[in-house]
Design a protein around this motif. Structure first.
Motif, mmCIF file in Angstrom:
data_model
loop_
_atom_site.group_PDB
_atom_site.id
_atom_site.type_symbol
_atom_site.label_atom_id
_atom_site.label_comp_id
_atom_site.label_asym_id
_atom_site.label_seq_id
_atom_site.Cartn_x
_atom_site.Cartn_y
_atom_site.Cartn_z
ATOM 1 N N LEU A 86 0.820 -1.205 0.000
ATOM 2 C CA LEU A 86 0.000 0.000 0.000
ATOM 3 C C LEU A 86 0.858 1.261 0.000
ATOM 4 O O LEU A 86 0.562 2.229 -0.721
ATOM 5 N N ARG A 87 1.923 1.241 0.791
ATOM 6 C CA ARG A 87 2.786 2.430 0.850
ATOM 7 C C ARG A 87 3.460 2.671 -0.492
ATOM 8 O O ARG A 87 3.584 3.833 -0.932
ATOM 9 N N ALA A 88 3.916 1.611 -1.149
ATOM 10 C CA ALA A 88 4.575 1.775 -2.450
ATOM 11 C C ALA A 88 3.620 2.382 -3.468
ATOM 12 O O ALA A 88 3.972 3.316 -4.199
ATOM 13 N N VAL A 89 2.389 1.868 -3.531
ATOM 14 C CA VAL A 89 1.405 2.357 -4.497
ATOM 15 C C VAL A 89 1.051 3.817 -4.223
ATOM 16 O O VAL A 89 1.038 4.656 -5.138
ATOM 17 N N ILE A 90 0.786 4.134 -2.964
ATOM 18 C CA ILE A 90 0.362 5.494 -2.614
ATOM 19 C C ILE A 90 1.508 6.488 -2.791
ATOM 20 O O ILE A 90 1.316 7.602 -3.305
ATOM 21 N N LEU A 91 2.720 6.096 -2.366
ATOM 22 C CA LEU A 91 3.865 6.999 -2.512
ATOM 23 C C LEU A 91 4.163 7.287 -3.979
ATOM 24 O O LEU A 91 4.411 8.438 -4.356
ATOM 25 N N LEU A 92 4.137 6.251 -4.802
ATOM 26 C CA LEU A 92 4.424 6.444 -6.229
ATOM 27 C C LEU A 92 3.350 7.304 -6.890
ATOM 28 O O LEU A 92 3.657 8.299 -7.563
ATOM 29 N N GLY A 93 2.088 6.941 -6.688
ATOM 30 C CA GLY A 93 1.008 7.705 -7.299
ATOM 31 C C GLY A 93 0.942 9.131 -6.792
ATOM 32 O O GLY A 93 0.792 10.080 -7.576
ATOM 33 N N GLY A 94 1.082 9.307 -5.481
ATOM 34 C CA GLY A 94 1.028 10.648 -4.900
ATOM 35 C C GLY A 94 2.177 11.524 -5.339
ATOM 36 O O GLY A 94 2.008 12.725 -5.597
ATOM 37 N N SER A 95 3.372 10.940 -5.431
ATOM 38 C CA SER A 95 4.552 11.710 -5.855
ATOM 39 C C SER A 95 4.412 12.176 -7.301
ATOM 40 O O SER A 95 4.748 13.320 -7.638
ATOM 41 N N LEU A 96 3.935 11.293 -8.164
ATOM 42 C CA LEU A 96 3.743 11.680 -9.569
ATOM 43 C C LEU A 96 2.691 12.773 -9.701
ATOM 44 O O LEU A 96 2.846 13.718 -10.493
ATOM 45 N N LEU A 97 1.613 12.664 -8.901
ATOM 46 C CA LEU A 97 0.573 13.692 -8.927
ATOM 47 C C LEU A 97 1.115 15.031 -8.445
ATOM 48 O O LEU A 97 0.858 16.080 -9.055
ATOM 49 N N ALA A 98 1.885 15.005 -7.349
ATOM 50 C CA ALA A 98 2.465 16.243 -6.811
ATOM 51 C C ALA A 98 3.423 16.877 -7.816
ATOM 52 O O ALA A 98 3.423 18.102 -8.010
ATOM 53 N N ALA A 99 4.231 16.044 -8.484
ATOM 54 C CA ALA A 99 5.171 16.566 -9.479
ATOM 55 C C ALA A 99 4.427 17.199 -10.649
ATOM 56 O O ALA A 99 4.825 18.257 -11.157
ATOM 57 N N ALA A 100 3.316 16.560 -11.076
ATOM 58 C CA ALA A 100 2.537 17.100 -12.192
ATOM 59 C C ALA A 100 1.906 18.440 -11.824
ATOM 60 O O ALA A 100 1.879 19.376 -12.633
ATOM 61 N N ILE A 101 1.423 18.546 -10.592
ATOM 62 C CA ILE A 101 0.810 19.802 -10.134
ATOM 63 C C ILE A 101 1.854 20.916 -10.082
ATOM 64 O O ILE A 101 1.624 22.039 -10.544
ATOM 65 N N MET A 102 3.038 20.593 -9.531
ATOM 66 C CA MET A 102 4.087 21.614 -9.407
ATOM 67 C C MET A 102 4.599 22.060 -10.770
ATOM 68 O O MET A 102 4.980 23.225 -10.950
ATOM 69 N N LYS A 103 4.605 21.137 -11.736
ATOM 70 C CA LYS A 103 5.089 21.491 -13.066
ATOM 71 C C LYS A 103 4.239 22.587 -13.693
ATOM 72 O O LYS A 103 4.741 23.449 -14.422
ATOM 73 N N GLY A 104 2.938 22.566 -13.401
ATOM 74 C CA GLY A 104 2.037 23.556 -13.974
ATOM 75 C C GLY A 104 1.953 24.855 -13.191
ATOM 76 O O GLY A 104 1.244 25.779 -13.601
ATOM 77 N N MET A 105 2.669 24.935 -12.070
ATOM 78 C CA MET A 105 2.611 26.126 -11.215
ATOM 79 C C MET A 105 3.763 27.073 -11.522
ATOM 80 O O MET A 105 4.840 26.644 -11.959
ATOM 81 N N THR A 106 3.521 28.348 -11.291
ATOM 82 C CA THR A 106 4.576 29.351 -11.442
ATOM 83 C C THR A 106 5.296 29.500 -10.109
ATOM 84 O O THR A 106 4.803 30.132 -9.172
ATOM 85 N N ILE A 107 6.472 28.868 -10.024
ATOM 86 C CA ILE A 107 7.248 28.857 -8.788
ATOM 87 C C ILE A 107 8.674 29.274 -9.106
ATOM 88 O O ILE A 107 9.190 29.006 -10.198
ATOM 89 N N ASP A 108 9.314 29.926 -8.152
ATOM 90 C CA ASP A 108 10.731 30.278 -8.261
ATOM 91 C C ASP A 108 11.509 29.040 -8.708
ATOM 92 O O ASP A 108 11.354 27.948 -8.158
ATOM 93 N N GLY A 109 12.373 29.199 -9.730
ATOM 94 C CA GLY A 109 13.106 28.070 -10.295
ATOM 95 C C GLY A 109 13.906 27.288 -9.273
ATOM 96 O O GLY A 109 13.905 26.051 -9.271
ATOM 97 N N ASP A 110 14.609 28.000 -8.388
ATOM 98 C CA ASP A 110 15.394 27.326 -7.349
ATOM 99 C C ASP A 110 14.513 26.419 -6.504
ATOM 100 O O ASP A 110 14.886 25.290 -6.163
ATOM 101 N N ILE A 111 13.329 26.910 -6.167
ATOM 102 C CA ILE A 111 12.434 26.177 -5.278
ATOM 103 C C ILE A 111 11.784 24.999 -5.997
ATOM 104 O O ILE A 111 11.668 23.901 -5.439
#
Length: 467
Positions: A86-111
């Protein structure tokens, strides 16, 4: 197993977490001296944002797994596999979702790129905590010492290497990825070799059980992290310097909270058993544990309130001395948040984890309101004051909810004795402060210990489990 075994468990975990605290503070000091105040503000913001996300990705399995192993070790092999899956599935899916959300956001490059790296590092660390959950469930706490010693030693060496060779901001996160990967591998080897070899089994009932029992713990843990770290987001609007001046004391306090983690980890197996066997014995156990938390933390809070500059300056450098007012305030969050964590763990042990949300939500609203009103005028000091108030309110709510569920446990007279002894400690330290800091703290500590026994706040019979 009663008080003596629990004290032994806590003692072993204290040693383990003590290594973790010392290593973490040294790493923080090295990083703070390496980076400018502004870049350290960015570093703090990145770590705070990721640490707010991680509880949802870890999904609250830790406490439930420890509780289940402590209650029935025969099911450990199947339960460990279920949680790993369960942890492997949730961590992988959640991490990919978080990365996709951050990619579409306007954030300082360093951050933005630092966030990607920090997520990978924390995902690996989440798997290492699975190893510690298992050994804690089996009450073999000495293996926690081994795991944390390896992790902190490697992390400190990697951080020093980054600073020495001046590899830059991102390398701090890249080095953490490699260290956590080594730690996970070593931890899995220890767990499989000495305790439990997970047995592959897609038991739908157990999968459903862990998801049902854990999701509310995950929500509560997420809300707790939000309440603890949300101020960085508000302070970022005032500038990264404000984030840094708030982040230094907050990170020190978060490391010191390992003391509470030790107590909650060490007592959770006993609380889980007593909750099923005897509510009367459980109440006595809670009264004593609550007392030990105060006895340990009150003098620490007083010491940091009295000497913030003497702590911040040598560790983090003179550029962070302006954070002294925040240190004086935030150290009391250590006490209140520790009470909240302990009492929420009690609710989890008696299978009332849903109530933990009602402990934390009011604190978040109070903290947000305080940030809006105080940060524009007083910056990091205003954020610190609002946080102390919010956690004080949460500790009161947690106490009343636990008392409602298991019966009132009496702490008033005991707390008064502890406060009196802490005041004597403060006076002793203050009167001897000009001799030397070491002599002042040692003499104050001895005086504190003697006064606890003299006032009846502690007794040898109680520590031996004879009362």
């Amino acid at each position: 197993m009663g008080i003596p075994q629990t004290i032994k468990n806590i003692g072993v975990l204290f040693f383990a977490r003590g290594i973790n605290i010392a290593g973490s503070v040294l790493i923080m000091a090295v990083v703070a001296r390496y980076l400018s105040v502004e870049m350290y503000g960015k570093y703090s913001l990145v770590t705070d944002v990721v640490l707010m996300m991680i509880p949802l990705l870890k999904f609250g399995f830790s406490q439930i797994l420890v509780r289940e192993i402590a209650s029935d070790k025969a099911k450990a092999a199947k339960d460990v596999f279920t949680v790993m899956l369960l942890r492997a599935v949730i961590l992988l899916g959640g991490s990919l979702l978080a990365a996709a959300i951050m990619k579409g956001m306007t954030i300082d490059g360093d951050i933005k790129y630092a966030l990607y790296l920090a997520i990978i590092s924390e995902v690996l660390l989440a798997f290492m905590t699975l190893n510690t959950d298992v050994v804690i469930g089996f009450e073999r706490m000495h293996y926690v010492t081994v795991l944390l010693t390896v992790n902190r030693t490697l992390m400190l060496a990697a951080t020093i290497a980054v600073v020495y060779f001046d590899w830059g901001f991102y390398s701090l996160f890249i080095s953490a990825i490699f260290v956590n990967l080594v730690s996970v591998t070593f931890g899995m080897w220890l767990m499989f070799r000495n305790y439990v070899l997970p047995r592959a089994s897609l038991d739908r009932m157990r999968i459903k059980f862990f998801l049902k029992e854990s999701y509310i713990v995950a929500i509560a843990a997420f809300l707790m992290e939000v309440s603890f770290r949300m101020d960085s987001l508000f302070l970022a609007m005032e500038g990264y310097d404000e984030v840094a001046l708030f982040g230094v004391p907050l990170k020190v306090i978060s490391r010191l909270m390992m003391i509470t983690v030790v107590i909650t980890e060490g007592t959770l197996p006993a609380i889980s058993r007593l909750a099923a066997l005897s509510r009367g014995e459980l109440i006595i156990f809670l009264e004593r544990t609550f007392k030990y938390i105060n006895i340990i933390l009150l003098p620490i809070c007083v010491m940091f309130t009295m000497f913030p500059g003497e702590i911040i300056g040598p560790l983090f450098g003179k550029k962070f001395l302006a954070s002294a007012p925040s240190m004086q305030l935030l150290i009391w969050v250590l006490l209140f948040s520790s009470i909240v964590m302990f009492l929420c763990n009690v609710l989890i042990a008696v299978k009332k984890q849903g109530l933990t949300v009602f402990v934390i939500l009011p604190g978040i609203f109070i903290n947000m309101a305080a940030d809006f009103m105080l940060i524009p005028h007083w910056g990091h000091a205003g954020a610190s004051f609002g946080k102390v108030v919010s956690f004080a309110v949460m500790s009161l709510i947690a106490y009343f909810l636990v008392a409602r569920e298991i019966g009132a446990f009496h702490i008033g007279a005991s707390v008064l004795k502890q406060v009196f002894c802490t005041m004597l400690f403060a006076v002793a330290v203050w009167l001897t402060r000009d001799i030397s800091e070491v002599f002042s703290l040692v003499s104050g500590g001895v005086f504190y210990g003697v006064s606890l026994f003299a006032a009846g706040a502690l007794s040898f019979k109680e520590l031996n489990g004879k009362l």
